[in-house]
Design an enzyme around this catalytic site. Structure first.
Site, PDB file in Angstrom:
ATOM      1  N   SER B 192       1.073  -1.202  -0.127  1.00  0.00           N
ATOM      2  CA  SER B 192       0.064  -0.130   0.189  1.00  0.00           C
ATOM      3  C   SER B 192       0.897   1.252   0.140  1.00  0.00           C
ATOM      4  O   SER B 192       1.644   1.502  -0.780  1.00  0.00           O
ATOM      5  CB  SER B 192      -1.052  -0.011   1.334  1.00  0.00           C
ATOM      6  OG  SER B 192      -1.544   1.122   1.586  1.00  0.00           O
ATOM      7  N   ASP B 292      -8.571  -4.916  -6.061  1.00  0.00           N
ATOM      8  CA  ASP B 292      -8.461  -3.523  -5.618  1.00  0.00           C
ATOM      9  C   ASP B 292      -8.841  -2.681  -6.592  1.00  0.00           C
ATOM     10  O   ASP B 292      -8.443  -2.631  -7.660  1.00  0.00           O
ATOM     11  CB  ASP B 292      -6.740  -3.680  -5.453  1.00  0.00           C
ATOM     12  CG  ASP B 292      -6.342  -2.532  -4.552  1.00  0.00           C
ATOM     13  OD1 ASP B 292      -7.103  -1.486  -4.529  1.00  0.00           O
ATOM     14  OD2 ASP B 292      -5.044  -2.430  -4.220  1.00  0.00           O
TER      15      ASP B 292
END
Lengths: 542, 348
Positions: B192, B292
């Site tokens: 991330s 995602d």
């Protein structure tokens, strides 16, 4: 269809566990989801589906709340023990005030979760790593390394010396001590590893060279008080202990008009002005406050306990709190008898112990069959007082291990970190005297044995067990206490101190190493609960 | 709002997510919702109260021990170091920094790891990241250095990158981290926001002529973005734990005031970014989760690297959601761990 529970059960034990949350591999209930435990959450595998449903419900409730409402909830609501996910989610739900109508919940969450027949075979066939070897029971050995080069040799020598001591080779230890003392002259003892090494070399010296076998640093009660006061000023550990305990006591006293605090170590009564003032400002008015302060007898004819009491009484008078003080002089906590405290059954009692309980631990070498540890007796009489709350603050360390080398190593790590945190303090002479205070503790841990070794620190996990066995249950410290502690630290202390939440308890540490732990407890009533269906013969009216 | 909730349940019925993973990530999602305030401030006290942390542990657990180091006293920059151990005995305190070459004749990779959390959440001592770093040690027989970088919104761009750069320099200069060839074999890794940081620190290393060679970058679901709303963002908005709105909030919290999402920190191959051509940038392994919403930006990043002539391997996991690598209970986890192991050993 394979039920999701079996599909979801992962490796039995997570690869890495902080052993401060589990004391033994056996005591961890087997039905807790091991992977979530590794992530810091305790959820029973059988509860997972229920928790998932509650999370869905919570999400809906949050979506239906305006964002300002959520921020307000986050700031104002007092939340507890995030590790216990089930209770946590439920408490959030009730905070969000479930008056909204809910959409129908999904009837079967099992579709959401992995169905092994749907997975490609490569995952099912894959050998999952075998359950890990027994989780180490030891307290994690934590070290924040701040000195990289200088003094490493000194540390090596200290460890070797401690080994000699453990093996009884005192002459080898002695000559190594002399070598270390000369090496010390070439190392900066003003800060860092040099400073803490100096204390440990000194402590080893007292142990090895002392005539009567182990000698701490002699000092009067008066000196101890002075040092304590400077330790209080120089770093936030005692302040944290005081305001965290006070917050919990204040909450426990809510709704009671007659309250009684028993302080196991009055010292200068530094903890109590803040509580008196908070009680004065209580909505609905202050209760009548009694304070019983325990402390060593004054040698010189002064009644120092009474003097402190008088000063606190003046303060109480100035804020219109009805106040009474009683001093109980005792050289050791185990000499105190509950009748001396004159607790009234109608009062709400708070027992406050800041770094005192560890002094009651019998050395592991003593045969408990011949002399029960004073701790059990004291915990027993605390319980008999039926306190609303018992606040306990202790060092977060294992300095009571039977092996000398283990104890030495653990304390070297611990006190290095504590000294490092003190380096951030600019106040003099507070800092210098605080260091002497710490040095005395080190000396006691390293050079004393038997009844002379009072600094028998044990970690939170072990206190939890001990208090649990003695019939106490935890009262969780919540997000409000956490926030208060964090804010006060930011205001008053150097950056680097950090408060952490640990399953309803709060710890204060330096960087990532917790150094002291604060917890609160209440006693289960000693009289057995009587079922209304059962006739009570000659029993008390409940 | 309720509608997207229902849709997510339906969508996720096709999704393979172990229940405990779902519980873990949903809990994060909801807790994080409480922490982000609409005015852009962050409830840091509550965040720290909620974050599950673990202490460092010099006792080896499953062959890995850890200890914390202050790398820069001025900013209190802390790293947690993880090392492999062949014994159960805790190392002597003087041996914590025992030279890695004395324990292994083959090269020892040193992985500088940046935890995720969208620049605002988590720490090096968060339980989930402590676990992940320990796995990396065992997997790659590496030393892992997990950076406790400064977080947004209190510390905006470029603080996190500066902290990464400081640690990279620190790692390079540790004699004890050198392999038998007297060099430190460095990889950068992160998930991330940590993936984003790894990119920018590698870039700085390449551009600064520091002589620091990064052997490889490992980016797990790296956090990138841009002003444009991509197809994946629109399609997956709010469906799998993440929403465009929360991504926007984190970028506003991290980027300088007045910057938009085409700022090069967020969009390294966007209109405002400098070209990477001619820059000696390390090989990259980029892992993209098919569920995602940021994946279009992640694939654009992969394309950008390729176009600039950089070596990159992308691993696209169609049915993976964010955070799949946090628990070892799914196929994607094992696939990715294997790829990471191969990437490190072949580039070390």
């Amino acid at each position: 269809m394979v039920p999701y529970e079996t599909a979801a059960i992962p490796i039995a034990n997570p690869p890495a566990t902080s052993s401060s949350t589990t004391t033994t591999a056996i005591s961890k209930p087997p039905e807790i989801d091991g992977l979530l435990a590794g992530a810091g959450y305790k959820v029973r595998s059988s509860d997972l589906r229920h928790v998932a449903q509650r999370l869905e419900r919570l999400e809906t409730a949050m979506l239906n709340s305006p964002s300002q409402h959520l921020s307000l909830l986050a700031s104002d609501a007092v939340l507890y023990n995030p590790s216990d996910l089930s209770t946590w989610v439920d408490s959030l739900l009730s905070e969000l005030n479930q008056s909204q109508s809910l959409p129908s919940l999904p009837s079967d969450l099992s579709d959401l979760v992995s169905n092994p027949t749907a997975l490609d075979g490569s995952w099912m066939d894959q050998q999952l790593p075998p359950p890990t070897a027994a989780i180490h029971n030891q307290q994690p050995s934590q070290l924040t390394v701040v000195e990289e080069d200088s003094g490493i040799r000194l540390v090596h020598m200290l460890m070797t010396c401690a080994e000699y001591v453990q093996r009884g080779e005192l002459s080898l230890a002695g000559s190594l001590i002399q070598d270390m003392q000369s090496l010390l002259t070439r190392v900066n003892t003003g800060c860092g590893i040099g400073k803490v090494a100096g204390c440990f070399i000194d402590a080893l010296g007292r142990r090895v060279f002392a005539a009567g076998g182990g000698g701490g640093i002699p000092g009067s009660a008066y000196e101890t008080e002075i040092l304590y006061h400077h330790f209080y000023e120089a770093c936030p550990y005692l302040k944290f202990a005081h305001f965290t305990a006070n917050q919990a006591i204040l909450e426990a006293f809510d709704g009671h008009d007659c309250v009684h605090v028993v302080d196991f170590n009055l010292m200068h009564g530094l903890q109590w002005p803040a509580l008196i003032q908070a009680l004065a400002l209580r909505p609905g008015g202050p209760p009548t406050l009694r304070l019983t302060g325990i402390g060593p007898p004054s040698p010189d004819g002064r009644d120092s306990l009474r003097e402190i009491g008088l000063r606190l009484a003046e303060l109480a008078r100035s804020v219109n709190v009805r106040f009474a003080f009683r001093g109980v002089a005792a050289s050791r906590l185990e000499d105190v008898k509950p009748w001396m405290l004159q607790v009234n059954p109608k009062e709400a009692v708070a027992v406050n112990s800041i770094m005192q309980l560890h002094k009651l631990l019998a050395g592991p070498g003593l045969d408990p069959a011949h002399r029960p540890a004073p701790i059990e007796a004291v915990l027993g009489w605390i319980r008999s007082l039926n306190p609303k709350i018992v606040t306990v603050v202790e060092h977060e360390a294992d300095h009571n291990q039977p092996g000398f080398l283990d104890r030495f190593t653990e304390s070297l790590y611990y006190y290095s970190t504590m000294f490092d945190s003190l380096d951030a303090c600019a106040l003099q002479p507070e800092k210098a005297l605080a260091e002497v205070y710490i040095q005395r503790e080190i000396c006691n841990v390293v050079s004393c044995e038997g009844s002379a070794r009072l600094e028998r620190h044990e970690p939170l996990a072990r206190w939890r067990e001990r208090l649990g066995r003695a019939g106490f249950r935890p009262l969780h410290l919540g997000s409000n206490a956490f926030k208060q502690a964090s804010m006060l630290l930011t205001l008053f202390s150097a950056e680097g101190y950090c408060v952490e939440e640990n399953e309803g308890c709060l710890t204060l540490g330096w960087h990532s190493r917790p150094l002291i732990a604060a917890s609160a407890w209440h006693a289960l009533p000693e009289t057995a609960a009587v079922s209304p269906d059962v006739a009570v013969v000659g029993g008390a009216v409940m | 709002m309720a509608r997207s909730n229902e849709v997510s349940i339906n969508e996720s019925k096709q999704m393979v997510v172990p229940l405990n993973t779902w519980v873990l990530i949903s809990n994060f999602k909801l807790a994080y919702n409480l922490l982000r305030r609409p005015d852009g401030t962050f409830n840091r006290h509550l965040a720290e109260f909620l974050d599950r942390k673990v202490p460092a542990n010099a006792n080896p657990i499953d062959g890995v021990f850890s200890f914390d180091v202050i790398v820069d006293r001025a900013t209190n920059l802390l790293c947690r170091i993880y090392r492999p151990s062949d014994t159960d005995e805790p190392p002597n305190v003087a041996d914590l920094e025992k030279p890695v070459k004395s324990e292994s004749s083959s090269t020892v990779p040193v992985i500088v790891f940046f935890h995720g959390g969208s620049f605002a959440h988590s720490s090096a001592n968060s339980a989930i990241y402590d676990t992940l770093c320990r796995r990396l040690v065992g997997l790659c027989r590496a030393v892992v250095v997990s950076v406790n970088y400064r977080r947004a919104p209190e510390h905006r761009y470029p603080c996190a990158y500066d902290d990464g750069w400081t640690v990279l320099n620190w790692v390079k200069s540790r004699a004890w981290l050198e392999s038998t060839d007297s060099k430190v074999h460095i990889f950068l890794a992160g998930d991330s926001s940590g993936g984003n940081i790894a990119h920018h620190v590698a870039l700085k290393a390449a551009e600064s002529e520091s002589g620091i060679e990064v052997l490889g970058n490992i980016l797990l679901n790296p956090m990138f973005g841009g002003e444009l709303r991509t197809e994946s963002e629109k399609r997956l908005d709010g469906k799998y734990f993440v929403s465009v709105q929360d991504r926007d909030w984190y970028w506003r919290a991290f980027l300088p005031d007045g910057a938009d999402r085409d700022h090069p920190a967020c969009n390294p191959f966007g209109p405002k970014a400098a070209s990477l051509e001619g820059v000696k940038f390390p090989k990259s392994l980029v892992v993209v989760a098919g569920l995602d919403l940021v994946q279009d930006w992640q694939m654009a990043y992969v394309e950008g690297l390729k176009k600039a002539g950089k070596q990159v391997k992308d691993l696209y996991l169609e049915k993976a959601t964010i955070g799949f690598y946090l628990l070892p209970n799914n196929a994607h986890f094992h696939i990715v761990m294997d790829e990471i192991k191969k990437f490190v050993s072949s580039n070390c």
